[in-house]
Design a protein around this motif. Structure first.
Motif, PDB file in Angstrom:
ATOM      1  N   LEU A   1       0.836  -1.212   0.000  1.00 29.89           N
ATOM      2  CA  LEU A   1       0.000   0.000   0.000  1.00 29.89           C
ATOM      3  C   LEU A   1       0.863   1.250   0.000  1.00 29.89           C
ATOM      4  N   PHE A   2       1.950   1.213   0.769  1.00 29.59           N
ATOM      5  CA  PHE A   2       2.860   2.363   0.818  1.00 29.59           C
ATOM      6  C   PHE A   2       3.490   2.601  -0.552  1.00 29.59           C
ATOM      7  N   ALA A   3       3.930   1.511  -1.199  1.00 34.15           N
ATOM      8  CA  ALA A   3       4.540   1.635  -2.517  1.00 34.15           C
ATOM      9  C   ALA A   3       3.549   2.180  -3.527  1.00 34.15           C
ATOM     10  N   ALA A   4       2.290   1.707  -3.452  1.00 33.55           N
ATOM     11  CA  ALA A   4       1.259   2.190  -4.372  1.00 33.55           C
ATOM     12  C   ALA A   4       0.987   3.670  -4.156  1.00 33.55           C
ATOM     13  N   ALA A   5       0.941   4.090  -2.874  1.00 35.18           N
ATOM     14  CA  ALA A   5       0.702   5.501  -2.564  1.00 35.18           C
ATOM     15  C   ALA A   5       1.854   6.366  -3.055  1.00 35.18           C
ATOM     16  N   LEU A   6       3.087   5.830  -2.921  1.00 34.17           N
ATOM     17  CA  LEU A   6       4.267   6.564  -3.376  1.00 34.17           C
ATOM     18  C   LEU A   6       4.235   6.751  -4.893  1.00 34.17           C
ATOM     19  N   CYS A   7       3.871   5.693  -5.609  1.00 36.76           N
ATOM     20  CA  CYS A   7       3.792   5.761  -7.070  1.00 36.76           C
ATOM     21  C   CYS A   7       2.722   6.752  -7.512  1.00 36.76           C
ATOM     22  N   ALA A   8       1.581   6.726  -6.806  1.00 34.60           N
ATOM     23  CA  ALA A   8       0.497   7.654  -7.143  1.00 34.60           C
ATOM     24  C   ALA A   8       0.918   9.085  -6.897  1.00 34.60           C
ATOM     25  N   SER A   9       1.623   9.316  -5.780  1.00 29.33           N
ATOM     26  CA  SER A   9       2.101  10.665  -5.462  1.00 29.33           C
ATOM     27  C   SER A   9       3.097  11.141  -6.510  1.00 29.33           C
ATOM     28  N   ARG A  10       4.019  10.247  -6.912  1.00 34.30           N
ATOM     29  CA  ARG A  10       5.011  10.604  -7.924  1.00 34.30           C
ATOM     30  C   ARG A  10       4.334  10.907  -9.262  1.00 34.30           C
ATOM     31  N   ALA A  11       3.309  10.127  -9.587  1.00 32.60           N
ATOM     32  CA  ALA A  11       2.572  10.345 -10.838  1.00 32.60           C
ATOM     33  C   ALA A  11       1.896  11.711 -10.834  1.00 32.60           C
ATOM     34  N   GLU A  12       1.364  12.109  -9.681  1.00 36.10           N
ATOM     35  CA  GLU A  12       0.716  13.420  -9.578  1.00 36.10           C
ATOM     36  C   GLU A  12       1.730  14.542  -9.754  1.00 36.10           C
ATOM     37  N   VAL A  13       2.919  14.377  -9.176  1.00 39.34           N
ATOM     38  CA  VAL A  13       3.966  15.389  -9.326  1.00 39.34           C
ATOM     39  C   VAL A  13       4.376  15.514 -10.793  1.00 39.34           C
ATOM     40  N   ILE A  14       4.544  14.378 -11.454  1.00 37.12           N
ATOM     41  CA  ILE A  14       4.924  14.394 -12.871  1.00 37.12           C
ATOM     42  C   ILE A  14       3.829  15.033 -13.716  1.00 37.12           C
ATOM     43  N   ASP A  15       2.562  14.770 -13.378  1.00 41.40           N
ATOM     44  CA  ASP A  15       1.442  15.431 -14.076  1.00 41.40           C
ATOM     45  C   ASP A  15       1.530  16.944 -13.915  1.00 41.40           C
ATOM     46  N   ASP A  16       1.813  17.393 -12.691  1.00 36.17           N
ATOM     47  CA  ASP A  16       1.918  18.837 -12.435  1.00 36.17           C
ATOM     48  C   ASP A  16       3.049  19.451 -13.252  1.00 36.17           C
ATOM     49  N   ILE A  17       4.186  18.761 -13.301  1.00 36.33           N
ATOM     50  CA  ILE A  17       5.337  19.264 -14.049  1.00 36.33           C
ATOM     51  C   ILE A  17       5.024  19.334 -15.540  1.00 36.33           C
ATOM     52  N   LEU A  18       4.446  18.259 -16.079  1.00 36.58           N
ATOM     53  CA  LEU A  18       4.127  18.231 -17.507  1.00 36.58           C
ATOM     54  C   LEU A  18       3.083  19.291 -17.871  1.00 36.58           C
ATOM     55  N   GLY A  19       2.122  19.495 -16.989  1.00 33.02           N
ATOM     56  CA  GLY A  19       1.111  20.527 -17.240  1.00 33.02           C
ATOM     57  C   GLY A  19       1.718  21.913 -17.271  1.00 33.02           C
TER      58      GLY A  19
ATOM     59  N   ALA B   1       1.301   6.589 -20.321  1.00 35.68           N
ATOM     60  CA  ALA B   1       0.471   7.678 -20.849  1.00 35.68           C
ATOM     61  C   ALA B   1       1.170   9.018 -20.645  1.00 35.68           C
ATOM     62  N   GLN B   2       1.867   9.165 -19.518  1.00 40.15           N
ATOM     63  CA  GLN B   2       2.625  10.388 -19.268  1.00 40.15           C
ATOM     64  C   GLN B   2       3.764  10.524 -20.272  1.00 40.15           C
ATOM     65  N   ARG B   3       4.385   9.422 -20.628  1.00 41.99           N
ATOM     66  CA  ARG B   3       5.435   9.468 -21.640  1.00 41.99           C
ATOM     67  C   ARG B   3       4.858   9.953 -22.972  1.00 41.99           C
ATOM     68  N   THR B   4       3.675   9.488 -23.325  1.00 41.97           N
ATOM     69  CA  THR B   4       3.018   9.935 -24.558  1.00 41.97           C
ATOM     70  C   THR B   4       2.801  11.445 -24.531  1.00 41.97           C
ATOM     71  N   THR B   5       2.399  11.964 -23.370  1.00 41.37           N
ATOM     72  CA  THR B   5       2.235  13.406 -23.197  1.00 41.37           C
ATOM     73  C   THR B   5       3.567  14.128 -23.390  1.00 41.37           C
ATOM     74  N   ALA B   6       4.624  13.555 -22.822  1.00 42.28           N
ATOM     75  CA  ALA B   6       5.953  14.166 -22.939  1.00 42.28           C
ATOM     76  C   ALA B   6       6.433  14.178 -24.392  1.00 42.28           C
ATOM     77  N   VAL B   7       6.142  13.123 -25.133  1.00 40.19           N
ATOM     78  CA  VAL B   7       6.535  13.059 -26.549  1.00 40.19           C
ATOM     79  C   VAL B   7       5.847  14.166 -27.347  1.00 40.19           C
ATOM     80  N   ALA B   8       4.551  14.345 -27.104  1.00 41.06           N
ATOM     81  CA  ALA B   8       3.802  15.403 -27.802  1.00 41.06           C
ATOM     82  C   ALA B   8       4.347  16.779 -27.425  1.00 41.06           C
ATOM     83  N   LEU B   9       4.656  16.960 -26.162  1.00 40.46           N
ATOM     84  CA  LEU B   9       5.221  18.223 -25.682  1.00 40.46           C
ATOM     85  C   LEU B   9       6.566  18.492 -26.348  1.00 40.46           C
ATOM     86  N   LEU B  10       7.393  17.464 -26.457  1.00 41.47           N
ATOM     87  CA  LEU B  10       8.706  17.596 -27.076  1.00 41.47           C
ATOM     88  C   LEU B  10       8.588  17.969 -28.552  1.00 41.47           C
TER      89      LEU B  10
END
Length: 354
Positions: A14-32, A79-88
């Motif tokens: 559960l801790f690992a899943a929460a950590l991954c979700a938190s990291r995903a949210e940070v990456i979403d914020d950065i990409l946005g 999916a975030q990588r796909t977003t990054a490719v389009a951004l690039l």
């Protein structure tokens, strides 16, 4: 008993899943945030100055490396990588236009720093290290150690652009003494680190050759980078403790960008990331927007005419919508660094060296 034995494992999962979700949210914020920054460049590519373009080129290098090494761990990450490719792809197109405009609008400055406008020049950290508080200066000077003119001259000697077909990696005594001076503050300090970083990326093997000072006999280029970033860390900590102001926020972000790109992971603090994100203008996507920009432009132009050598920060330009070209550049570059760091955190081989 079996249920009890499973509880720690379940908790860890559960801790690992929460950590991954938190990291995903940070990456979403950065990409946005980066998407809004690239939208700004798409609109302002004809007006951005060279320092502004360099920040976006650093981002370009960071995104290309991120896309190349993106961990394929789950559908969200991919999916975030796909977003990054389009951004690039958008960034590639708008930067090509910006560099073309620079070549026309400021040909001399463009020629002197053309190597920095190619993404392949910039090396993205593969390993991370941390700063050392014991390396902080007992005291620092209250004013800058040198001006833009000397900094530019020393950098062009490294790049080989000091004349047509010039020899690169030239280190004069004034440049070496200035760039290794201890106790420099603010932009003088960040440009000392930039000097060593650009020298390394240009392939200059020995920037310290010819230094006969006994007190520096065993100093290496890495030693200087450790010292400079440790002091830039202290400067940023003091800036945050005293509260970010219009006068300190630009150097705060520049320190994060340059030390992050040099491989110091402790500059990628979560609360510092939030400071950067909050500085972005929601309307136009830039950083450091001054809504009273007309008076700002007039005031800067008058000061530039009266005091042509007053600035130590590299060439600033307030754009037509009141945006700071320099702050926007260092902010997008720093955000690209945060992205690199968070992706590397998923790879144990890239975590900070102990």
């Amino acid at each position: 008993m079996r249920t009890a034995a499973l509880r720690p494992t379940a908790a860890l999962a559960l801790f690992a899943a929460a950590l991954c979700a938190s990291r995903a949210e940070v990456i979403d914020d950065i990409l946005g945030s980066l998407s809004r920054g690239v939208s700004f460049l798409e609109r302002q590519h004809e007006h951005i100055n060279l320092d502004g373009a360099v920040g976006f080129v650093m981002l370009q290098a960071e995104l290309k490396e991120a896309v190349r090494t993106w961990p394929h761990t789950d559908p969200v990450s991919w999916a975030q990588r796909t977003t990054a490719v389009a951004l690039l792809n958008r960034l590639d197109q708008s930067l090509e236009k910006a560099v073309t405009a620079l070549k026309l609008n400021d040909p001399k400055y463009y020629r002197e720093f053309e190597p920095l406008l190619t993404w392949t020049f910039w090396m993205i950290p593969r390993e991370w290290r941390s700063t050392d508080p014991s390396l902080v200066y007992p005291s620092t000077l209250t004013s800058e150690c040198y001006d833009e003119q000397l900094s530019d001259k020393c950098l062009t000697l490294l790049l080989g652009t000091w004349k047509m077909n010039g020899t690169p990696c030239i280190v004069t005594k004034p440049c070496r003494d200035t760039m290794t001076r201890f106790g420099c503050p603010h932009y003088s300090l960040s440009h000392q680190l930039l000097y060593f970083m650009i020298g390394r990326m240009r392939g200059c093997n020995n920037l310290l050759k010819g230094d006969t000072r006994a007190s520096r006999a065993n100093m290496t280029e890495q030693n200087y980078q450790d010292i400079f970033c440790s002091n830039m860390m202290k400067a940023n900590q003091d800036i945050v403790a005293n509260g970010l102001t219009e006068q300190t926020v630009d150097i705060f972000i520049e320190n994060i960008l340059i030390c992050g790109l040099t491989g110091f992971s402790d500059f990628h603090k979560t609360d510092w990331l939030q400071h950067i994100l909050r500085l972005q203008d929601d309307e136009v996507g830039c950083f450091g927007r001054d809504r009273s920009f007309v008076s700002q432009i007039i005031g800067d132009e008058l000061l530039e005419q009266l005091q042509p050598h007053r600035r130590v920060k590299r060439r600033e330009k307030i754009l037509p919508d009141g945006c700071s070209s320099h702050m926007t550049a260092v902010a997008v570059g720093a955000l690209g660094g945060y992205l690199s760091f968070h992706l590397a955190e998923q790879d144990i081989t890239k975590r900070p060296l102990s």
